[in-house]
Design an enzyme around this catalytic site. Structure first.
Site, PDB file in Angstrom:
ATOM      1  N   ASP A 138      -0.437  -7.790  -9.759  1.00 16.40           N
ATOM      2  CA  ASP A 138      -0.721  -8.320  -8.430  1.00 16.40           C
ATOM      3  C   ASP A 138      -1.690  -9.507  -8.436  1.00 16.40           C
ATOM      4  O   ASP A 138      -1.381 -10.553  -7.880  1.00 16.40           O
ATOM      5  CB  ASP A 138      -1.202  -7.201  -7.500  1.00 16.40           C
ATOM      6  N   HIS A 167       6.680  -0.630 -11.687  1.00 15.20           N
ATOM      7  CA  HIS A 167       5.722   0.255 -12.365  1.00 15.20           C
ATOM      8  C   HIS A 167       5.733   0.042 -13.874  1.00 15.20           C
ATOM      9  O   HIS A 167       5.715   0.989 -14.645  1.00 15.20           O
ATOM     10  CB  HIS A 167       5.994   1.725 -12.027  1.00 15.20           C
ATOM     11  N   GLU A 197     -11.043  -4.079  -8.432  1.00 14.27           N
ATOM     12  CA  GLU A 197     -10.103  -3.048  -7.988  1.00 14.27           C
ATOM     13  C   GLU A 197     -10.125  -1.840  -8.935  1.00 14.27           C
ATOM     14  O   GLU A 197     -10.118  -0.693  -8.508  1.00 14.27           O
ATOM     15  CB  GLU A 197      -8.695  -3.632  -7.849  1.00 14.27           C
ATOM     16  N   GLY A 218       2.848  -2.375   0.358  1.00 14.21           N
ATOM     17  CA  GLY A 218       3.469  -2.708  -0.930  1.00 14.21           C
ATOM     18  C   GLY A 218       3.557  -4.207  -1.157  1.00 14.21           C
ATOM     19  O   GLY A 218       4.267  -4.666  -2.055  1.00 14.21           O
ATOM     20  N   LEU A 219       2.840  -4.999  -0.335  1.00 14.10           N
ATOM     21  CA  LEU A 219       2.873  -6.457  -0.504  1.00 14.10           C
ATOM     22  C   LEU A 219       1.539  -6.960  -1.063  1.00 14.10           C
ATOM     23  O   LEU A 219       1.206  -8.128  -0.978  1.00 14.10           O
ATOM     24  CB  LEU A 219       3.199  -7.138   0.827  1.00 14.10           C
ATOM     25  N   SER A 239      -4.260  -5.791  -1.220  1.00 16.41           N
ATOM     26  CA  SER A 239      -5.504  -5.639  -1.974  1.00 16.41           C
ATOM     27  C   SER A 239      -5.738  -6.820  -2.918  1.00 16.41           C
ATOM     28  O   SER A 239      -6.834  -7.385  -2.949  1.00 16.41           O
ATOM     29  CB  SER A 239      -5.519  -4.318  -2.740  1.00 16.41           C
TER      30      SER A 239
HETATM   31  C1  GLA Z   1       0.935  -1.493  -7.284  1.00 16.04           C
HETATM   32  C2  GLA Z   1      -0.051  -1.864  -8.386  1.00 16.04           C
HETATM   33  C3  GLA Z   1       0.613  -2.811  -9.399  1.00 16.04           C
HETATM   34  C4  GLA Z   1       1.940  -2.248  -9.895  1.00 16.04           C
HETATM   35  C5  GLA Z   1       2.818  -1.812  -8.735  1.00 16.04           C
HETATM   36  C6  GLA Z   1       4.062  -1.079  -9.176  1.00 16.04           C
HETATM   37  O1  GLA Z   1       1.245  -2.601  -6.518  1.00 16.04           O
HETATM   38  O2  GLA Z   1      -1.192  -2.478  -7.838  1.00 16.04           O
HETATM   39  O3  GLA Z   1      -0.291  -3.054 -10.457  1.00 16.04           O
HETATM   40  O4  GLA Z   1       1.697  -1.199 -10.798  1.00 16.04           O
HETATM   41  O5  GLA Z   1       2.112  -0.954  -7.843  1.00 16.04           O
HETATM   42  O6  GLA Z   1       4.965  -1.936  -9.846  1.00 16.04           O
END
Ligand code: GLA
Length: 408
Positions: A192, A49, A180, A144-145, A148
């Site tokens: 990402d 984050h 996004e 969390g991978l 998107s």
């Molecule tokens: C999501 C968001 C990223 C980043 C992470 C946390 O994946 O899309 O931009 O902020 O959470 O590290």
């Protein structure tokens, strides 16, 4: 340097590709083979984050991702469907929608709209043609991978190639980000799409989000593997809770920046300044600012440890990050905490933390090479004892980034 162990050998990739093409033809009809593209997901190891607060992050692309099959149509309509949502969506290139549908399809739709606008800017609107597009793949969604960014960068890549726009990697990454943030409405950082768009196997991407500069740092995969443990917990509230964190960090910077005139982003504000003015920060905002300041220092420490080949120090940084995300950023959950705790009990594990936005999804476990099975077994058993279900804990390899696939 050896490549990361890949769970996805070329044979299984070919099988997946063939199956995706068959599904495409079942969905859109048998006439003509589609072209098929692959776009990886990513796992973030360091810098939790921090991206939208301008800090450093160290993610890497993984060998699971999105398959995108696309076939030219004779008109100017675009149909979008996926293997899990065949009802999809149909639009006209000359009458682009300006409102969200409220489903997954908003991600590729946002990119289609953005790329068409770019094409108009290049004077190429008239040369675009309609497409049937089918999404699928082997990346857990919402875990969390970064499914998107995988979809968005992959869509930009597919359209760029098929319409021969010559956009290039940077413009594709930007297009994914605009879609996004703008169309879908998630205030995500740059990590990402950069991790997906600039993937290099065997390396972590060192990305300084403040000025968007990056370099690739080798990770010695003869000594480590990256395991991913999927808690199976869906991140239902994630979008709202995520945007709330982004706002809280923005607020923290507004309050702290007069005390740190050199800082252009929250990640620049030193710990001492946060501590000296913590009383000015309302409750949760103080916690978020403390996380950011300590996480920036930890991410630099992890970089140093990586460059020195000190794996146990890297691992210690991951455990500390998890604690901070749990206690200060409040984006973990019971299941993720148990997964990290279980990893820490296993000698082969060097470090572990939640990855991605949190609130559910996956943990990443940096594991000593050769001890993957022992670590995975322990984590799976501990989770089953506590929650009564068996979860997947797997080693993921690296990836080359978005590309067209051909049958071998
Ligand atoms: C999501 C968001 C990223 C980043 C992470 C946390 O994946 O899309 O931009 O902020 O959470 O590290």
């Amino acid at each position: 340097m050896p490549e990361p162990a890949s769970a996805q050998d070329p044979e299984s990739l070919s099988l997946l590709l063939e199956e995706h093409r068959r599904t495409f033809q079942a969905c859109y009809g048998p006439e003509g083979s589609p072209r098929t593209f692959f776009s990886p997901g990513r796992v973030n190891l360091f810098g939790g984050h921090l991206d939208y607060s301008g800090g450093p992050v160290m993610p890497t692309a993984i060998d699971r991702g999105t398959f995108i099959a696309a076939r030219k149509r004779s008109d100017r309509r675009i149909r979008i469907a996926s293997t899990i949502d065949p009802r999809g969506l149909e639009i006209d290139l000359d009458r682009l929608p300006d409102t969200r549908v409220g489903r997954w399809v908003d991600y590729p739709l946002g990119v289609v709209i953005d790329v068409v606008v770019r094409a108009r800017g290049l004077g190429r609107a008239g040369t675009l043609f309609g497409l049937d597009i089918l999404f699928g793949g082997n990346l857990p969604i919402g875990a969390g991978l970064s499914s998107s960014a995988s979809i968005c960068v992959g869509t930009a890549f597919t359209l760029d190639r098929i319409w021969e726009l010559g956009l290039g990697a940077e413009e594709r990454v930007r297009s994914a980000l605009r879609a996004e943030r703008g169309f879908v409405g998630v205030q995500c950082g740059i990590m990402d799409p950069f991790a997906v768009g600039y993937a290099r196997p065997g390396h972590l991407l060192w990305l300084q989000c403040r000025d968007e500069t990056f370099e690739h740092l080798p990770l010695d995969f003869s000594r480590v593997s990256i395991l991913i443990a999927d808690s199976g917990v869906q991140r239902e509230l994630a979008k709202g809770a995520f945007n709330e964190r982004v706002d809280q960090c923005r607020r923290a910077f507004e309050i702290l920046s007069p005390h740190a005139p050199q800082a252009s982003v929250l990640a620049d504000v030193p710990s001492e300044v946060v501590e000296a003015h913590v009383a000015e920060l309302p409750g949760p905002i103080a916690l978020r600012a403390r996380h950011v300041a300590s996480e920036v220092a930890r991410t630099f420490e992890a970089r140093e440890a990586l460059l020195a080949g000190d794996l146990s120090r890297m691992g210690a940084c991951m455990y500390a990050t998890h604690e901070s995300l749990r206690d200060l950023y409040e984006c973990s959950c019971e299941e993720l905490d148990l997964l990290v705790e279980a990893a820490s009990e296993s000698e082969g594990a060097l470090g572990s933390r939640l990855t991605g936005a949190g609130f559910g999804g996956c943990t990443v476990i940096l594991t000593a090479r050769g001890r993957e099975q022992e670590v995975a077994n322990h984590v799976v058993e501990r989770f089953e004892q506590r929650y009564g279900r068996r979860i997947a804990v797997e080693a993921f390899g690296g990836d080359d980034g978005p590309r067209e696939l051909t049958l071998s």
